[in-house]
Write an enzyme that holds these catalytic residues in place. Structure first.
Site, PDB file in Angstrom:
ATOM      1  N   GLN A 236       1.242   6.881  -7.045  1.00  0.00           N
ATOM      2  CA  GLN A 236       0.036   7.562  -6.568  1.00  0.00           C
ATOM      3  C   GLN A 236       0.305   9.066  -6.592  1.00  0.00           C
ATOM      4  O   GLN A 236       1.187   9.550  -5.889  1.00  0.00           O
ATOM      5  CB  GLN A 236      -0.311   7.118  -5.145  1.00  0.00           C
ATOM      6  CG  GLN A 236      -1.610   7.714  -4.613  1.00  0.00           C
ATOM      7  CD  GLN A 236      -1.807   7.449  -3.128  1.00  0.00           C
ATOM      8  OE1 GLN A 236      -1.107   8.026  -2.299  1.00  0.00           O
ATOM      9  NE2 GLN A 236      -2.760   6.571  -2.794  1.00  0.00           N
TER      10      GLN A 236
ATOM     11  N   SER B 245       0.826  -1.201   0.000  1.00  0.00           N
ATOM     12  CA  SER B 245       0.000   0.000   0.000  1.00  0.00           C
ATOM     13  C   SER B 245       0.865   1.258   0.000  1.00  0.00           C
ATOM     14  O   SER B 245       1.990   1.247   0.504  1.00  0.00           O
ATOM     15  CB  SER B 245      -0.892  -0.019   1.245  1.00  0.00           C
ATOM     16  OG  SER B 245      -1.878   0.977   1.178  1.00  0.00           O
ATOM     17  N   PRO B 246       0.367   2.376  -0.548  1.00  0.00           N
ATOM     18  CA  PRO B 246       1.095   3.650  -0.448  1.00  0.00           C
ATOM     19  C   PRO B 246       1.301   4.036   1.011  1.00  0.00           C
ATOM     20  O   PRO B 246       0.351   4.048   1.789  1.00  0.00           O
ATOM     21  CB  PRO B 246       0.168   4.646  -1.151  1.00  0.00           C
ATOM     22  CG  PRO B 246      -0.733   3.820  -1.997  1.00  0.00           C
ATOM     23  CD  PRO B 246      -0.898   2.518  -1.285  1.00  0.00           C
TER      24      PRO B 246
ATOM     25  N   ARG C 157       0.966  -1.565   7.078  1.00  0.00           N
ATOM     26  CA  ARG C 157       1.797  -1.843   8.251  1.00  0.00           C
ATOM     27  C   ARG C 157       2.400  -3.248   8.253  1.00  0.00           C
ATOM     28  O   ARG C 157       3.545  -3.415   8.689  1.00  0.00           O
ATOM     29  CB  ARG C 157       0.994  -1.577   9.527  1.00  0.00           C
ATOM     30  CG  ARG C 157       0.669  -0.102   9.696  1.00  0.00           C
ATOM     31  CD  ARG C 157      -0.181   0.189  10.906  1.00  0.00           C
ATOM     32  NE  ARG C 157      -0.554   1.605  10.943  1.00  0.00           N
ATOM     33  CZ  ARG C 157      -1.310   2.162  11.871  1.00  0.00           C
ATOM     34  NH1 ARG C 157      -1.772   1.415  12.863  1.00  0.00           N
ATOM     35  NH2 ARG C 157      -1.595   3.443  11.830  1.00  0.00           N
TER      36      ARG C 157
ATOM     37  N   CYS D 220       3.402   7.027   3.233  1.00  0.00           N
ATOM     38  CA  CYS D 220       4.261   8.204   3.252  1.00  0.00           C
ATOM     39  C   CYS D 220       5.460   7.962   4.166  1.00  0.00           C
ATOM     40  O   CYS D 220       5.303   7.551   5.320  1.00  0.00           O
ATOM     41  CB  CYS D 220       3.487   9.426   3.710  1.00  0.00           C
ATOM     42  SG  CYS D 220       2.315  10.044   2.472  1.00  0.00           S
TER      43      CYS D 220
ATOM     44  N   TYR E  78      -7.418  15.123   1.288  1.00  0.00           N
ATOM     45  CA  TYR E  78      -6.538  15.932   0.464  1.00  0.00           C
ATOM     46  C   TYR E  78      -7.376  16.697  -0.566  1.00  0.00           C
ATOM     47  O   TYR E  78      -8.603  16.656  -0.523  1.00  0.00           O
ATOM     48  CB  TYR E  78      -5.445  15.059  -0.155  1.00  0.00           C
ATOM     49  CG  TYR E  78      -4.592  14.378   0.901  1.00  0.00           C
ATOM     50  CD1 TYR E  78      -3.888  15.131   1.831  1.00  0.00           C
ATOM     51  CD2 TYR E  78      -4.520  12.993   0.998  1.00  0.00           C
ATOM     52  CE1 TYR E  78      -3.130  14.524   2.830  1.00  0.00           C
ATOM     53  CE2 TYR E  78      -3.767  12.376   1.990  1.00  0.00           C
ATOM     54  CZ  TYR E  78      -3.074  13.150   2.901  1.00  0.00           C
ATOM     55  OH  TYR E  78      -2.335  12.545   3.901  1.00  0.00           O
TER      56      TYR E  78
ATOM     57  N   ARG F  63      -8.095   6.420  -5.682  1.00  0.00           N
ATOM     58  CA  ARG F  63      -8.303   6.108  -4.263  1.00  0.00           C
ATOM     59  C   ARG F  63      -9.414   6.994  -3.725  1.00  0.00           C
ATOM     60  O   ARG F  63      -9.397   8.210  -3.886  1.00  0.00           O
ATOM     61  CB  ARG F  63      -7.029   6.330  -3.449  1.00  0.00           C
ATOM     62  CG  ARG F  63      -7.195   5.860  -2.001  1.00  0.00           C
ATOM     63  CD  ARG F  63      -5.879   5.694  -1.278  1.00  0.00           C
ATOM     64  NE  ARG F  63      -5.928   4.511  -0.402  1.00  0.00           N
ATOM     65  CZ  ARG F  63      -4.946   4.111   0.376  1.00  0.00           C
ATOM     66  NH1 ARG F  63      -3.795   4.765   0.383  1.00  0.00           N
ATOM     67  NH2 ARG F  63      -5.069   3.048   1.129  1.00  0.00           N
TER      68      ARG F  63
END
Length: 766
Positions: free
Chosen positions: A495, A418-419, A719, A421, A577, A625
């Site tokens: 992404q 998964s993306p 995670r 950051c 966002y 997304r």
């Protein structure tokens, strides 16, 4: 009431299974107790037909009272199989280990056992005021419609959620040899039966449907006898000429019901304690009502007879039982919602439909089904692999290792990094950390690796450490990583995003984590001038010129993503966002063409996507997304999310990456295993677009269950991949799948891991 142990007399209100069993359990523990059970009805007047027991429930009864358990077990009708009938096919799975007993037979056994132990049973005795009873403790076991609970709803914190489907309890002399689900399509919608034998020559036959179907079929105008005749016609193929019967004698007219889920925040008021359905209910489709009542009874009897501090004991009883009840109510909610939305699933292949039904509550997982019926599960896996175009194999792969085709892109498996950051770039420029981070996950066997959220301009970043794609140097740095990932046989997606009102803050660690930048910050833009939270910078409301610039920034980034060699590009429209802020009414208060209705709020994000799609090669897929819910009452609705997903699909989106929340600080997520997967399920099966599930997915069982049930097409893990870059390889070793292999340099370690896991599994089996 005093906390001293002074309980000598106990009144039980309600002679259902829970009330009788708590009386039995009390007398077993302390024969000197005076226990009186009050029941408003006659001994032979009960509603419903049969009761379902699992092997686990019976084991609990045996441990508490072997004699009663033996009497109940002697009256059981056992079955292991579940049959699902749909579209003219019957799918059978076995190994489920259930038993049925007639409700009246069960009550008679409990009556006799209670009397033998010295319990006084008073039938046709209404208890108008439980608190006025001459007893030290009053156990309110008076069922779903508890008069005791309803007398003081505020005190007990009663919450009732009335579900939407209609259902009716019927009986028949048809003897089903398996627990049977029969689905019938009518001009007014689907209707189905839950049927099971509870004694030789007698079965429960529950009919269920939506209210629209119920009205369309005219059941709202039929009495009980007419309902039975109409249902016989609908389910004639399974009744073999046997009649349907109702025993709801106390109900005039129709006996159709809507199931009420009851929850109480407090189970005790003074000397009155709630038990069973009076305190909590769980939908009939998981057959847990009697189980919960029996287990409540065992624990409550212990609380009332053990130790010296009664108040403390009752508090422990409630705390311990509440956890188990919440688990079952959660599973029951999942099961209830599956049946309430069955239209989503009826077009699945009958084999996948059956798998979806069996795993609907999340209590039964992929590997649990293998233990129950390996032949059935192997058939599901073979069907899934064949449908995915996997190469022929003597042993089919688990669903997570089946390939997926998206336009011209073929993913070797369905596990996605998964993306995430990392906040480790400088002015958007990524470095060796990112090469090792993403490269390590590609080495670890995932089919698709996502970059972190990558911003399309310097003022589109969240923090100064965010990755970017707004300078040629960024493209070149990304190309280095793309080439490495491709060299490991994995695929990589970028992404692209704009932070909007969540930008210009510190990295999420350090003394000023997530606080607005004091120096070197930048102006924020958003659909409306609403700060993310108190203390954050108030963004400027975007003009049309701002929209043009942002759109063109995305297009420029897409062009560089093509040059860098990315396999897929994702547009980030989630988590509050910029583009997410347009979609949700929480942050979009515009009064022009870009605010108001969901179609207007969607206008600019869709414009950006269309421009990106035009700049992206036709043979490469694109994803979007979405935050499927804001987790607030006045936020985006599930119906709107389906509309939004469908609009992106119509514009050329190949995959919806389904997340939730993080759109407002006021959001109140409901966490749990796979907690966002239901949103993926709904979008996939209502909007008709491939989805990627994400959110507390961390076990191989989670991934395989989600995929095999048709709840998503890919599963993204964040995670778990931070903790274990080789998560996919470890899963392959655990499941014995050799179709996924690490680079040659690491194969000796993989082979050793596979051998060790196999030995461990063999030892556990012994």
């Amino acid at each position: 009431m005093s906390s001293s142990r002074a309980v000598r007399s106990i009144a039980v209100v309600g002679a259902g299974p829970g009330g009788l069993y708590v009386a039995i359990s009390l007398k077993l523990r302390d024969p000197s107790l005076t226990v009186v059970v009050y029941e408003r009805n006659r001994p032979d007047d009960t509603f419903g037909w049969g009761v379902v027991f699992s092997d686990q429930t019976l084991a609990n009864l045996k441990a508490n009272d072997p004699e009663t358990a033996a009497l109940i077990e002697a009256a059981f009708v056992h079955w292991d199989d579940i049959d699902v009938h749909i579209h003219g096919r019957t799918i059978r799975s076995g190994g489920h280990g259930f038993a049925g007993i007639g409700r009246q037979r069960l009550l008679t056994i409990l009556h006799d056992r209670a009397r033998a132990l010295g319990v006084e049973l008073r039938f046709e005795s209404e208890v108008a005021d439980a608190w006025a009873q001459d007893a030290d403790i009053v156990v309110a076991a008076d069922g779903l419609n508890s008069l005791t609970r309803n007398a003081r709803p505020e005190t007990f914190g009663v919450d009732v959620d009335v579900r939407t489907n209609k259902y009716i309890w019927l009986g028949t002399h048809q003897a089903f040899d398996a627990f049977t689900f029969a689905f019938v399509e009518t001009p007014h919608g689907w209707i189905w039966a839950h049927a099971y034998q509870f004694e030789p020559g007698a079965s429960t036959f529950i009919v269920e449907c939506t209210e629209a179907t119920w009205r369309g079929l005219g059941f709202d105008e039929l009495d009980q006898d007419q309902t039975c005749r109409a249902a016989e016609a609908l389910f004639a193929d399974w009744l073999d000429g046997h009649a349907l019967m109702s025993n709801a004698r106390h109900i005039r007219g129709s006996a159709w019901l809507n199931f009420p889920r009851v929850a109480c925040s407090n189970w005790r008021d003074g000397k009155v304690v709630l038990l069973g359905d009076a305190a909590h209910t769980a939908h009939f489709s998981i057959g847990s009502g009697t189980k919960l009542a029996f287990e409540d009874a065992i624990h409550l009897a212990g609380a009332l007879t053990d130790g010296d501090d009664l108040d403390a004991a009752l508090a422990i009883y409630e705390a311990e039982r509440r956890i188990e009840v919440l688990k079952l109510q959660s599973a029951a909610r999942n099961s209830t919602e599956w049946f309430e939305t069955v239209d989503r699933y009826v077009d699945l292949d009958p084999l996948q439909f059956t798998y979806s039904l069996l795993t609907r509550s999340q209590r039964v997982s992929h590997e649990n089904l293998r233990l129950r019926d390996e032949t059935f599960l192997t058939g599901v896996e073979r069907w899934f692999a064949d449908s995915a175009g996997a190469p022929p194999s003597a042993s089919p792969p688990a669903p997570m290792f089946a390939p997926l085709q998206l336009r011209g892109l073929t993913l070797a498996n369905r596990v996605v990094v998964s993306p995430m950051c990392m906040y480790s770039a400088e002015d958007g420029l990524i470095n060796d950390f990112h090469l090792v981070h993403l490269g390590g996950r590609a080495l670890g066997g995932a089919g698709l690796v996502f970059t972190e959220m990558t911003d399309v301009s310097a003022d589109a970043r969240i923090t100064p450490g965010c990755a970017g794609m707004y300078r040629p140097e960024h493209r070149d740095a990304w190309k280095r990583i793309v080439d490495f990932v491709h060299g490991q046989g994995a695929r990589i997606a970028i992404q692209l995003a704009h932070a909007g009102r969540k930008g210009s803050v510190e990295r999420p660690w350090g003394p000023r984590a997530d606080q607005p930048l004091i120096t070197d910050g930048w102006e924020l833009i958003a659909p409306s001038p609403i700060a993310w939270s108190e203390g954050d910078q108030v963004p400027r409301e975007m003009t049309r010129a701002d929209m043009d610039r942002v759109r063109d920034d995305f297009v420029r980034s897409v062009g560089w993503a093509v040059e860098a060699g990315f396999d897929m590009v994702e547009l980030h429209c989630a988590h509050g966002y910029l583009l997410s802020s347009f979609l949700t009414p929480v942050s979009n208060h515009r009064t022009d063409d870009y605010g108001g209705s969901v179609q207007n709020r969607l206008r600019f994000p869709l414009e950006v996507f269309a421009a990106m799609r035009a700049a992206w090669p036709d043979d490469r897929p694109m994803s979007v997304r979405l935050s499927a819910t804001d987790w607030v009452d006045d936020g985006i609705t599930p119906e709107e999310t389906v509309i939004i997903a469908r609009a992106f699909a119509d514009a050329g989106c190949d995959l919806i990456d389904v997340s939730a929340g993080s759109t407002t600080p006021e959001g109140e997520p409901v966490y749990g295993r796979m907690f966002q997967t239901p949103f993926s399920d709904r979008i996939r099966n209502e909007a008709g677009v491939a989805t990627m599930a994400v959110g507390n997915i961390y076990e191989t069982d989670h991934v395989n269950s989600i995929l095999a049930a048709g709840r998503a097409d890919l599963c993204a893990l964040a995670r778990p991949h931070l903790a274990d870059p080789n998560w996919s390889l470890r899963a392959a070793a655990e499941l014995g799948w050799r179709g996924l292999q690490p680079p040659v340099q690491y194969r000796a370690g993989f082979a050793q891991l596979a051998r060790n896991l196999e030995k461990q599994q063999q030892a556990e089996a012994v």
